[in-house]
Structures are given as C-alpha cells and as structure tokens.
Design a protein around this motif. Sequence first.
Motif, PDB file in Angstrom:
ATOM      1  N   CYS A 157       0.830  -1.206   0.000  1.00 31.96           N
ATOM      2  CA  CYS A 157       0.000   0.000   0.000  1.00 31.96           C
ATOM      3  C   CYS A 157       0.869   1.263   0.000  1.00 31.96           C
ATOM      4  O   CYS A 157       1.851   1.339   0.739  1.00 31.96           O
ATOM      5  CB  CYS A 157      -0.897   0.026   1.242  1.00 31.96           C
ATOM      6  N   ASN A 158       0.481   2.238  -0.795  1.00 32.16           N
ATOM      7  CA  ASN A 158       1.218   3.508  -0.839  1.00 32.16           C
ATOM      8  C   ASN A 158       0.657   4.436   0.229  1.00 32.16           C
ATOM      9  O   ASN A 158      -0.086   5.375  -0.050  1.00 32.16           O
ATOM     10  CB  ASN A 158       1.112   4.139  -2.226  1.00 32.16           C
ATOM     11  N   PHE A 159       0.991   4.139   1.480  1.00 35.65           N
ATOM     12  CA  PHE A 159       0.537   4.919   2.627  1.00 35.65           C
ATOM     13  C   PHE A 159       1.743   5.671   3.183  1.00 35.65           C
ATOM     14  O   PHE A 159       2.764   5.056   3.498  1.00 35.65           O
ATOM     15  CB  PHE A 159      -0.049   4.016   3.711  1.00 35.65           C
ATOM     16  N   ILE A 160       1.622   6.996   3.324  1.00 33.99           N
ATOM     17  CA  ILE A 160       2.730   7.817   3.824  1.00 33.99           C
ATOM     18  C   ILE A 160       2.311   8.542   5.105  1.00 33.99           C
ATOM     19  O   ILE A 160       1.118   8.727   5.357  1.00 33.99           O
ATOM     20  CB  ILE A 160       3.213   8.835   2.770  1.00 33.99           C
ATOM     21  N   SER A 161       3.303   8.942   5.905  1.00 36.69           N
ATOM     22  CA  SER A 161       3.025   9.620   7.179  1.00 36.69           C
ATOM     23  C   SER A 161       3.840  10.901   7.280  1.00 36.69           C
ATOM     24  O   SER A 161       5.021  10.930   6.910  1.00 36.69           O
ATOM     25  CB  SER A 161       3.374   8.715   8.366  1.00 36.69           C
ATOM     26  N   VAL A 162       3.202  11.945   7.806  1.00 34.13           N
ATOM     27  CA  VAL A 162       3.887  13.219   7.993  1.00 34.13           C
ATOM     28  C   VAL A 162       3.820  13.642   9.454  1.00 34.13           C
ATOM     29  O   VAL A 162       2.892  13.290  10.173  1.00 34.13           O
ATOM     30  CB  VAL A 162       3.285  14.322   7.092  1.00 34.13           C
ATOM     31  N   MET A 163       4.835  14.393   9.880  1.00 28.62           N
ATOM     32  CA  MET A 163       4.943  14.838  11.275  1.00 28.62           C
ATOM     33  C   MET A 163       4.894  16.361  11.344  1.00 28.62           C
ATOM     34  O   MET A 163       5.941  17.030  11.296  1.00 28.62           O
ATOM     35  CB  MET A 163       6.264  14.380  11.900  1.00 28.62           C
ATOM     36  N   PRO A 164       3.709  16.955  11.433  1.00 35.95           N
ATOM     37  CA  PRO A 164       3.644  18.412  11.551  1.00 35.95           C
ATOM     38  C   PRO A 164       4.109  18.884  12.924  1.00 35.95           C
ATOM     39  O   PRO A 164       3.964  18.174  13.916  1.00 35.95           O
ATOM     40  CB  PRO A 164       2.150  18.726  11.370  1.00 35.95           C
ATOM     41  N   THR A 165       4.631  20.077  12.970  1.00 36.71           N
ATOM     42  CA  THR A 165       4.936  20.728  14.237  1.00 36.71           C
ATOM     43  C   THR A 165       3.649  21.316  14.802  1.00 36.71           C
ATOM     44  O   THR A 165       2.554  21.026  14.310  1.00 36.71           O
ATOM     45  CB  THR A 165       6.015  21.815  14.028  1.00 36.71           C
ATOM     46  N   ASN A 166       3.745  22.179  15.830  1.00 35.61           N
ATOM     47  CA  ASN A 166       2.560  22.825  16.404  1.00 35.61           C
ATOM     48  C   ASN A 166       1.857  23.665  15.345  1.00 35.61           C
ATOM     49  O   ASN A 166       2.490  24.496  14.686  1.00 35.61           O
ATOM     50  CB  ASN A 166       2.967  23.732  17.571  1.00 35.61           C
ATOM     51  N   LEU A 167       0.549  23.476  15.218  1.00 32.84           N
ATOM     52  CA  LEU A 167      -0.226  24.143  14.172  1.00 32.84           C
ATOM     53  C   LEU A 167      -1.168  25.186  14.751  1.00 32.84           C
ATOM     54  O   LEU A 167      -1.575  25.100  15.909  1.00 32.84           O
ATOM     55  CB  LEU A 167      -1.046  23.096  13.402  1.00 32.84           C
ATOM     56  N   TYR A 168      -1.537  26.143  13.917  1.00 29.22           N
ATOM     57  CA  TYR A 168      -2.517  27.150  14.322  1.00 29.22           C
ATOM     58  C   TYR A 168      -3.125  27.750  13.069  1.00 29.22           C
ATOM     59  O   TYR A 168      -2.577  27.609  11.964  1.00 29.22           O
ATOM     60  CB  TYR A 168      -1.851  28.243  15.164  1.00 29.22           C
ATOM     61  N   GLY A 169      -4.289  28.416  13.232  1.00 26.61           N
ATOM     62  CA  GLY A 169      -4.922  29.062  12.094  1.00 26.61           C
ATOM     63  C   GLY A 169      -6.436  28.984  12.160  1.00 26.61           C
ATOM     64  O   GLY A 169      -7.011  28.649  13.207  1.00 26.61           O
ATOM     65  N   PRO A 170      -7.121  29.280  11.059  1.00 29.20           N
ATOM     66  CA  PRO A 170      -8.587  29.229  11.013  1.00 29.20           C
ATOM     67  C   PRO A 170      -9.121  27.856  11.422  1.00 29.20           C
ATOM     68  O   PRO A 170      -8.528  26.832  11.106  1.00 29.20           O
ATOM     69  CB  PRO A 170      -8.902  29.509   9.537  1.00 29.20           C
ATOM     70  N   ASN A 171     -10.238  27.860  12.147  1.00 30.17           N
ATOM     71  CA  ASN A 171     -10.888  26.640  12.643  1.00 30.17           C
ATOM     72  C   ASN A 171     -10.131  25.962  13.773  1.00 30.17           C
ATOM     73  O   ASN A 171     -10.390  24.796  14.091  1.00 30.17           O
ATOM     74  CB  ASN A 171     -11.145  25.617  11.525  1.00 30.17           C
ATOM     75  N   ASP A 172      -9.206  26.679  14.413  1.00 27.79           N
ATOM     76  CA  ASP A 172      -8.514  26.124  15.571  1.00 27.79           C
ATOM     77  C   ASP A 172      -9.501  26.008  16.734  1.00 27.79           C
ATOM     78  O   ASP A 172     -10.601  26.561  16.715  1.00 27.79           O
ATOM     79  CB  ASP A 172      -7.339  27.019  15.973  1.00 27.79           C
ATOM     80  N   ASN A 173      -9.084  25.271  17.759  1.00 30.41           N
ATOM     81  CA  ASN A 173      -9.881  25.104  18.975  1.00 30.41           C
ATOM     82  C   ASN A 173      -9.434  26.148  19.995  1.00 30.41           C
ATOM     83  O   ASN A 173      -8.282  26.137  20.431  1.00 30.41           O
ATOM     84  CB  ASN A 173      -9.679  23.690  19.525  1.00 30.41           C
ATOM     85  N   PHE A 174     -10.335  27.044  20.373  1.00 34.05           N
ATOM     86  CA  PHE A 174      -9.997  28.122  21.306  1.00 34.05           C
ATOM     87  C   PHE A 174     -10.573  27.890  22.704  1.00 34.05           C
ATOM     88  O   PHE A 174     -10.618  28.811  23.513  1.00 34.05           O
ATOM     89  CB  PHE A 174     -10.487  29.463  20.744  1.00 34.05           C
ATOM     90  N   ASP A 175     -10.999  26.655  22.989  1.00 35.39           N
ATOM     91  CA  ASP A 175     -11.511  26.310  24.306  1.00 35.39           C
ATOM     92  C   ASP A 175     -10.340  26.247  25.286  1.00 35.39           C
ATOM     93  O   ASP A 175      -9.364  25.517  25.056  1.00 35.39           O
ATOM     94  CB  ASP A 175     -12.223  24.949  24.245  1.00 35.39           C
ATOM     95  N   LEU A 176     -10.422  26.977  26.386  1.00 34.17           N
ATOM     96  CA  LEU A 176      -9.284  27.085  27.303  1.00 34.17           C
ATOM     97  C   LEU A 176      -8.954  25.768  27.995  1.00 34.17           C
ATOM     98  O   LEU A 176      -7.829  25.591  28.477  1.00 34.17           O
ATOM     99  CB  LEU A 176      -9.544  28.182  28.337  1.00 34.17           C
ATOM    100  N   GLU A 177      -9.899  24.836  28.068  1.00 29.67           N
ATOM    101  CA  GLU A 177      -9.638  23.564  28.736  1.00 29.67           C
ATOM    102  C   GLU A 177      -9.021  22.527  27.811  1.00 29.67           C
ATOM    103  O   GLU A 177      -8.321  21.625  28.268  1.00 29.67           O
ATOM    104  CB  GLU A 177     -10.930  23.002  29.346  1.00 29.67           C
ATOM    105  N   THR A 178      -9.270  22.620  26.517  1.00 28.97           N
ATOM    106  CA  THR A 178      -8.822  21.559  25.610  1.00 28.97           C
ATOM    107  C   THR A 178      -7.906  22.041  24.484  1.00 28.97           C
ATOM    108  O   THR A 178      -7.436  21.238  23.694  1.00 28.97           O
ATOM    109  CB  THR A 178     -10.040  20.854  24.963  1.00 28.97           C
ATOM    110  N   SER A 179      -7.634  23.339  24.419  1.00 30.09           N
ATOM    111  CA  SER A 179      -6.862  23.865  23.290  1.00 30.09           C
ATOM    112  C   SER A 179      -5.358  23.775  23.532  1.00 30.09           C
ATOM    113  O   SER A 179      -4.894  23.544  24.647  1.00 30.09           O
ATOM    114  CB  SER A 179      -7.244  25.319  23.030  1.00 30.09           C
ATOM    115  N   HIS A 180      -4.606  24.005  22.451  1.00 30.39           N
ATOM    116  CA  HIS A 180      -3.162  24.126  22.542  1.00 30.39           C
ATOM    117  C   HIS A 180      -2.785  25.556  22.958  1.00 30.39           C
ATOM    118  O   HIS A 180      -3.636  26.436  23.033  1.00 30.39           O
ATOM    119  CB  HIS A 180      -2.520  23.759  21.206  1.00 30.39           C
TER     120      HIS A 180
END
Length: 308
Positions: A157-180
């Motif tokens: 299978c041609n399955f690949i994996s990527v390792m992003p660093t810390n992300l941010y931008g539109p549609n992020d989670n801004f909940d203070l209990e569960t956000s980054h």
Amino acid sequence: MEKEAKIYVAGHRGLVGSAIVRRLEQEGYKNLLLRSSKEVDLTNQIETQQLFEIERPDYVFLAAARVGGILANNSYPARFIYENLMIEANTIHAAYQFGVKKLLFLGSSCIYPKLAPQPLKEEYLLTGSLEPTNEWYAIAKIAGIKLCQAYRQQYGCNFISVMPTNLYGPNDNFDLETSHVLPALIRKFHEAQVNKQTNVTIWGTGTPVREFLYVEDLADACVFLMNNYNEESIVNIGTGIGVTIKELADSISSVVGYSGDLLFDTTKPDGTPIKINDVSFLKSLGWEAKTNLREGLFLTYEWYKKNY
C-alpha cells in the motif's frame, strides 16, 4: 492525484482537515468526499468499512483525530488513546480493503522522545521515552505510523506519514480547557483586552521553545507530498524556527493590542523543554513554509474575531 479523482478528507471540519479541503479546492480538485463524525463514526469499524465500500475513494487524507493540549491529554488519557487508535486502525484497514491508491496519515512532532536531540530528525522516533503529559496521544499516533508502514510492507500500500509541528490558524480550537497554547493565548489576551484586565496568567515558566506552523502552509505541504512523495519514511513538516512561550505571548499580546502584565504560573507543567522539527528532508524534496509567525498570528486573530 488526478483532478477528477475522489479524495476523502477525514476530519474535514477540524483545523487541519478544513485547511486541506481549502487547498485542494484551490488546486482544482472538486470531487471531494466529506463526512462529519455524526455522519460516519470512524471509531466504529462497520461504519468506516461501509463508507469505503460505498464511496470507493481514490485518495485519503487522514486528518481525523482526538486532539488537545496538556490539560486535555492529562484529563482524558483513555479517550485520547482509544479514539485515536480506533480511527487509525479502521480507516487504514478500510483503505487497504477497498483499494485506495494512496493515503496520507497526519502524525505529530509531539510523538518524538521528550529529550531527543534538537532539532528533531525523522530518525529520532522511538529512540527514547515520551513526554509523560502527552504519551497517550503519542502512542496512538506512533501506532498509526507503524500501521501505514506495515500495510506498505505486507500489502504494497502507498501509505505515507507526515509529522507536523505545532499548528494554528482558522478553525482552531480556542476552548481554554482543551486547546493548545497558541489559540489559548489568543483567547486569553483578547478577553483580557475586552474586559480591561491588568494582567494575563500563562502556564509554566515561559522558557520552553516551540515551533509554530500556519495551517494553510501545512495543507500546502500535504498536497505537495501526496503528489511528489511515495516512500515509507516519515516526513517532518514545519518552519524549523523556534520561539519561547514568553516570546509567543509577547507577539500575541502585540497583535491583539493588549498592554497589561504577563504572569507565569510556575506550578503548571512546561512539557518538553524544546521542540523544533528538522525540516531539511522536506526542503530537499522542494517545499518550505511561506507564512511567518507574525503574519500567521494576525490572520488567525482576524479569523477569531469574526467567528467567536
């Protein structure tokens, strides 16, 4: 990827998935398969298999996941490891069963060993102990990478994996209990500004160093790799540039226009001391990030003000 191909973006409403959808649409891909978690529960094997059997996607971006910051990982360890394991196992197996041409799996740089040398090279994975506040999520994500590699080795299978660093931008989670940390700070500074608070409290010492990638750049990298990379080895995605949490807080307060004091609650955990991706491999393939932190923070804050 052929322009007319059916492309399934799992997790299309989240931070990463929504950015991938926007990027695909910009590139002229119109045959997108999008299903919310209410429509198809990827932790349910039968529902996942039925989706693939009926829709037969050609390509899959696996961005669906249970995600959160230190507090969420510590508070819901069973939920984080179970849901992520099930989503990965069900989706990757169904992709194999129903002949998906290629799948891209989203990992995370937080799965590298806590005290790995810096910057983080791809080969450092599984060479040391994990960050304890994050191990449930990390173990699940490592399992997803190994699933992709195992299905490649056994079934081709041609399955690949990527390792992003810390992300941010539109549609992020801004909940203070569960956000980054970054979206949490945007919300904290915005509310402090609106409520005329004289200070803002930030978790930890402010000394940990982190790297932040604007999510539109991540989406661009993912589409690039889907079209240009077909190997087993994982690929780091990031900017290669680190800032301290204090520097990040100063930048966000400036973008928001907040002029009060910053207080650091040193009773709260810092997490990994330093975490920056080595992105030399991705650069050698012909891609690098375009959005600097200041520009990304401004765009994210504008989105936040319009949507919250």
